[in-house]
Design a protein around this motif. Sequence first.
Motif, short mmCIF file in Angstrom:
data_model
loop_
_atom_site.label_atom_id
_atom_site.label_comp_id
_atom_site.label_asym_id
_atom_site.label_seq_id
_atom_site.Cartn_x
_atom_site.Cartn_y
_atom_site.Cartn_z
N GLY A 189 42.89 -63.59 41.12
CA GLY A 189 44.25 -63.15 41.31
C GLY A 189 44.80 -62.52 40.04
N GLU A 190 45.96 -61.89 40.17
CA GLU A 190 46.59 -61.33 38.98
C GLU A 190 46.91 -62.42 37.97
N ARG A 191 47.16 -63.62 38.47
CA ARG A 191 47.39 -64.79 37.61
C ARG A 191 46.32 -65.83 37.93
N ASN A 192 45.76 -66.43 36.89
CA ASN A 192 44.72 -67.43 37.13
C ASN A 192 45.22 -68.57 38.01
N GLU A 193 46.50 -68.91 37.87
CA GLU A 193 47.02 -70.04 38.64
C GLU A 193 47.10 -69.77 40.14
N ASP A 194 46.95 -68.50 40.55
CA ASP A 194 46.91 -68.20 41.98
C ASP A 194 45.65 -68.74 42.63
N GLY A 195 44.61 -68.97 41.82
CA GLY A 195 43.42 -69.64 42.35
C GLY A 195 42.18 -68.79 42.31
N GLY A 196 42.08 -67.85 43.23
CA GLY A 196 40.87 -67.04 43.35
C GLY A 196 39.81 -67.73 44.18
N VAL A 197 38.94 -66.93 44.81
CA VAL A 197 37.89 -67.47 45.67
C VAL A 197 36.57 -66.76 45.38
N GLY A 198 35.48 -67.38 45.80
CA GLY A 198 34.18 -66.76 45.56
C GLY A 198 33.10 -67.34 46.45
N ILE A 199 31.97 -66.65 46.44
CA ILE A 199 30.82 -67.04 47.27
C ILE A 199 29.56 -67.01 46.41
N TYR A 200 28.83 -68.13 46.41
CA TYR A 200 27.47 -68.18 45.90
C TYR A 200 26.54 -68.09 47.11
N THR A 201 25.51 -67.26 47.02
CA THR A 201 24.58 -67.15 48.15
C THR A 201 23.16 -66.94 47.66
N ARG A 202 22.23 -67.55 48.36
CA ARG A 202 20.80 -67.37 48.07
C ARG A 202 20.25 -66.10 48.72
N HIS A 203 21.03 -65.48 49.56
CA HIS A 203 20.57 -64.33 50.33
C HIS A 203 21.46 -63.13 50.02
N PHE A 204 20.87 -61.98 49.74
CA PHE A 204 21.67 -60.81 49.44
C PHE A 204 22.44 -60.38 50.70
N PRO A 205 23.75 -60.26 50.60
CA PRO A 205 24.53 -59.80 51.75
C PRO A 205 24.40 -58.29 51.96
N LYS A 206 24.64 -57.87 53.19
CA LYS A 206 24.65 -56.44 53.48
C LYS A 206 25.89 -55.78 52.91
N ALA A 207 26.97 -56.54 52.82
CA ALA A 207 28.23 -55.99 52.31
C ALA A 207 29.12 -57.13 51.85
N ILE A 208 30.02 -56.82 50.92
CA ILE A 208 31.03 -57.76 50.45
C ILE A 208 32.40 -57.12 50.66
N MET A 209 33.33 -57.87 51.24
CA MET A 209 34.69 -57.38 51.45
C MET A 209 35.63 -58.20 50.57
N GLU B 204 20.97 -80.59 44.96
CA GLU B 204 20.61 -81.60 45.96
C GLU B 204 20.97 -81.15 47.37
N GLN B 205 21.95 -80.26 47.50
CA GLN B 205 22.41 -79.84 48.83
C GLN B 205 21.51 -78.79 49.47
N ASP B 206 20.82 -77.99 48.65
CA ASP B 206 19.94 -76.94 49.17
C ASP B 206 20.72 -76.02 50.13
N ALA B 207 21.91 -75.62 49.70
CA ALA B 207 22.79 -74.82 50.55
C ALA B 207 22.43 -73.34 50.49
N ASP B 208 22.61 -72.64 51.61
CA ASP B 208 22.39 -71.20 51.67
C ASP B 208 23.60 -70.44 51.14
N VAL B 209 24.79 -70.90 51.51
CA VAL B 209 26.03 -70.25 51.10
C VAL B 209 27.01 -71.31 50.63
N VAL B 210 27.64 -71.05 49.49
CA VAL B 210 28.61 -71.98 48.93
C VAL B 210 29.91 -71.23 48.70
N CYS B 211 30.97 -71.65 49.37
CA CYS B 211 32.27 -71.01 49.24
C CYS B 211 33.16 -71.84 48.32
#
Length: 268
Positions: free
Chosen positions: A60-80, A25-32
């Motif tokens: 993270g080394e431990r799942n409880e540390d959290g971790g982060v990610g990006i969903y994107t509809r557009h291929f990025p030039k690079a990921i850091m 429903e959001q039609d988002a380009d990037v979802v963090c």
Amino acid sequence: MRVVSISVNGLEQAVEKGFFEWLVEQDADVVCVQDHRMRAYEIEDRNLIPEGYEAYFIDGERNEDGGVGIYTRHFPKAIMYGFANEQADREGRFIQADFDKVSVACVLAPSALGKEDEPIGEDDLTALDHKDAFMEAFGQHMQKTLRKRRQFIFCANLQTAHHVTDASSRYHKLDVSGFLPHERAWLDRLFDEMGSVDAFREINKQSNQFTCWPEWAEGWRRNAGIRIDYQLLTPGIRKTILDGWIDSTTRFSDHAPLVMDYDIEIGF
């Protein structure tokens, strides 16, 4: 360009609660996504990728540390993956996607709410010490980033509210992490000295605009709101902000999604 930022307190349970249906429903380009709490490879293995999106995640080394990610509809030039801080990178607290005209990063600070004096690791550090060390390192990274010509959007759960209007009165009375004077002073430096832009506050100055109702404060949750989720901009794209809101009626965790629209063409 629509950018969504959301702390999910576990991606799998958020998907079970309808996160992907809401995204359609959001039609988002990037979802963090912050705080996914699983191994990055499991996201693909368990098909936790919404249709039409590419997924880039760090754990993270431990799942409880959290971790982060990006969903994107557009291929990025690079990921850091990470920002060259050993502790933060081992805990999976930063990922960045570079597109043609802008970079979008996803950031998760450590939480010390309700466990300020708890020991962390073997170095006699407390949970608050650990959070403060991350904020110092991330602040240095932001200082370098804000000097660059490239434009950035940082979708960040910083575990800290800035002004009194960003936290319910309960936080004003308690000595808890998330609203401590030195934590708020860090945000003063980020916005007032370094020049980072709080995208949501550029268009909404109202009080009681909260993004989180912490599980820790369940006993007084009705009055426990706090705004700790941000989209931080480099000054060069301040004027591209079109609209933005906190979807406080939607909950996949104790955080509400933050949605921002920008007059930026993300594609190539």
